[in-house]
Design an enzyme around this catalytic site. Structure first.
Site, mmCIF file in Angstrom:
data_model
loop_
_atom_site.group_PDB
_atom_site.id
_atom_site.type_symbol
_atom_site.label_atom_id
_atom_site.label_comp_id
_atom_site.label_asym_id
_atom_site.label_seq_id
_atom_site.Cartn_x
_atom_site.Cartn_y
_atom_site.Cartn_z
ATOM 1 N N ALA A 117 1.606 2.030 4.098
ATOM 2 C CA ALA A 117 2.743 1.188 3.684
ATOM 3 C C ALA A 117 2.571 -0.285 4.065
ATOM 4 O O ALA A 117 3.536 -1.041 4.111
ATOM 5 C CB ALA A 117 4.083 1.719 4.242
ATOM 6 N N ARG A 123 0.846 -1.189 0.000
ATOM 7 C CA ARG A 123 0.000 0.000 0.000
ATOM 8 C C ARG A 123 0.888 1.249 0.000
ATOM 9 O O ARG A 123 1.982 1.239 0.570
ATOM 10 C CB ARG A 123 -0.874 0.007 1.257
ATOM 11 C CG ARG A 123 -1.855 1.145 1.277
ATOM 12 C CD ARG A 123 -2.554 1.288 2.634
ATOM 13 N NE ARG A 123 -3.472 2.422 2.591
ATOM 14 C CZ ARG A 123 -3.887 3.084 3.663
ATOM 15 N NH1 ARG A 123 -3.465 2.726 4.870
ATOM 16 N NH2 ARG A 123 -4.710 4.102 3.543
ATOM 17 N N HIS A 124 0.401 2.312 -0.625
ATOM 18 C CA HIS A 124 1.142 3.584 -0.604
ATOM 19 C C HIS A 124 1.424 4.019 0.836
ATOM 20 O O HIS A 124 0.770 3.574 1.776
ATOM 21 C CB HIS A 124 0.351 4.663 -1.338
ATOM 22 C CG HIS A 124 -0.999 4.895 -0.724
ATOM 23 N ND1 HIS A 124 -1.166 5.588 0.455
ATOM 24 C CD2 HIS A 124 -2.233 4.476 -1.092
ATOM 25 C CE1 HIS A 124 -2.440 5.597 0.778
ATOM 26 N NE2 HIS A 124 -3.123 4.917 -0.140
ATOM 27 N N GLY A 125 2.365 4.949 0.998
ATOM 28 C CA GLY A 125 2.731 5.432 2.331
ATOM 29 C C GLY A 125 1.782 6.516 2.833
ATOM 30 O O GLY A 125 0.734 6.775 2.225
#
Ligand code: NAG
Length: 477
Positions: free
Chosen positions: A400, A83-85
């Site tokens: 993340a 996952r994105h931060g």
């Protein structure tokens, strides 16, 4: 900037005292962490799940790799779904934050809560600094999240995420088209390059955007119509939002602010909770907004988020997880290729595949794999019996968050291990081992490997099947 020192801070430090043995003295002098930081659902920091990273964000632990020692295994492939931060609030929440801070500034009573330090901080020195153009973008801390994750993974998998493999483009990087995800996959590559001592060079990025894989949920009509845009499908969430537990949180928050109860909506209550989370994740500060909630309030708000994710993205409806079939098949095709026996003259398999998406990407896939499934589904009315539930998004999909598939070459054949947020997780039905034989994993998921057809599941199910059958009949005639 508001002061970090206020009367309630004493209580907080006492609570933190419980954590002292885990933290070095140096990190304790840095910011004090709100006692409710572990309940922010998908807005939780990765450090809340792995607190040792507060001390050393690059510390990696190779002992999490657990194939049977006697079989002399070595990792041959890593697929990481990440996952994105940490990110800015999205537009909807930025607007709610603005509305909330207006309300508190103009209407919160000086009489009832006026003597509290945190309320003075909110009224006098806190600024609503969020602007609409920030809409969901990756923040500086979010870049760090992915750089540091890359560095840790490279220490655990030095032969897979090696400089040579990346330079020769043997490692695949795919991302969702959303800005925060593209930034995240860039940050990941920067993290690797810095690790190899290339601080000064212009970072080199090489990745492909693939929304069919990373945003499958947008493309699954059965999902969009049957769940996402269907109020009935999310009834439990609506009921809980207006139920007695949430009412209690709303009443207590209104009292703390000295506001008439009716002026606070459940959305504004949540906006205040998220504000506490954003200020911690983005600015690393203990926001005065955090003092509006005690731990039991936070558990209620966490449950509300979990209910939403459960019914909208996870086990609540079968189509939620089935919509991730394309990603599921992609991962297993990659693993099949990497585990296939080959002659020494053949090219070595792809060492790693880094796939960057959203909480909405990870949750359906984790659900399809059968993970974090409790016997009793969470509903609007069983909050009291759900304290020990496995489905806690604060633990599963913080910023993340990552799901790692590690394929090993072993004497008895290939083995596969799963890690969630860098900790081992066992396959449902194969709980005896951390890294069962790959063929046993395939047997467990046989029904999905042979089925899980995106078009059939997403494009009208039985209707589509009937059409196929009738067109077969047409051909036969
Ligand atoms: C909406 O959800 C309900 C409950 O899950 C379901 O019975 C109904 O068929 C759904 N409606 C549509 C249009 O899919």
């Amino acid at each position: 900037m508001f002061s970090v020192f206020h009367p309630a801070g004493g209580v907080l430090l006492a609570a933190l005292g419980l954590l002292v043995p885990r933290l070095s003295f140096a990190s304790l002098s840095v910011p004090d962490i709100p006692h409710i930081a572990g309940y922010f659902g998908t807005k939780t920091r990765y450090e809340e799940v792995n607190p040792h990273l507060l001390r050393d964000p690059l510390s990696a632990d190779p002992s999490v790799l657990r194939p049977p020692p006697a079989e002399h295994c070595s990792p041959v492939h890593l697929t990481a779904v990440i996952r994105h931060g940490s990110r800015y609030p999205t537009l909807k929440n930025i607007r709610r934050i603005r509305k909330l801070s207006e309300l508190v500034r103009t209407e919160a009573s000086r009489a009832s809560g006026g003597s509290e330090g945190w309320l003075q901080d909110i009224r006098n020195s806190w600024e609503a600094w969020y602007t609409e153009d920030m809409d969901g973008q990756l923040v500086t801390k979010g870049w760090d999240d992915l750089r540091q994750l890359a560095s840790r993974l490279a220490s655990v998998f030095p032969s897979l995420l090696s400089e040579e493999n990346v330079r020769k483009k043997r490692v695949r990087f795919l991302t969702s088209s959303k800005h925060r995800c593209v930034s995240s996959v860039e940050a990941f590559q920067e993290g690797l390059q810095r690790r190899w001592g290339r601080h000064d060079a212009e970072p080199e990025y090489s990745h492909k955007v693939d929304d069919e894989l990373m945003r499958f949920f947008d493309r699954c009509r059965g999902y969009v119509e049957g769940v996402e845009n269907n109020r009935t499908a999310l009834l439990e969430v609506e009921k809980f939002k207006h139920g007695e537990e949430m009412e209690g949180v709303r009443r207590r928050m209104a009292d703390r602010l000295g506001l008439p109860h009716h002026r606070l909506t459940p959305d504004l209550v949540e906006a205040a909770f998220f504000l506490c989370s954003y200020e911690l994740a983005i600015k690393n500060v203990h926001s005065p907004w955090c003092f509006l909630f005690d731990e039991s309030d936070s558990k209620v708000l966490e449950y509300k988020s979990d209910l939403k994710q459960y019914w909208k993205r996870s086990h609540g409806h079968e189509i939620n997880s089935l919509s991730s079939c394309p990603l599921f098949h992609h991962v297993f095709r990659t693993l099949d290729r990497a585990g296939r026996p080959r002659r020494s003259t053949e090219a070595s398999p792809e060492p790693a595949s880094i796939l960057v998406g959203h909480a909405e990407t990870l949750l359906p896939l984790l659900s399809l794999l059968g993970l974090f499934k409790d016997q009793t589904p969470p509903t609007a009315t069983n909050y009291d019996s759900q304290h020990g539930r496995r489905f806690r998004t604060s633990r599963i999909v913080p910023y993340a968050a990552n799901l790692l598939f590690v394929l090993y070459d072993c004497q008895r054949g290939p083995r596969l291990q799963l890690l969630v947020n860098e900790s081992p997780v066992r396959f449902p039905g194969l709980e005896a081992e951390d890294a069962p034989l790959y063929r046993d994993v395939r047997a467990t998921y046989r029904h999905l490997l042979d089925g899980c057809d995106f078009h059939r599941e997403c494009e009208g199910g039985r209707r589509a099947e009937r059409l196929t059958r009738s067109s077969e009949r047409d051909r036969a005639q």
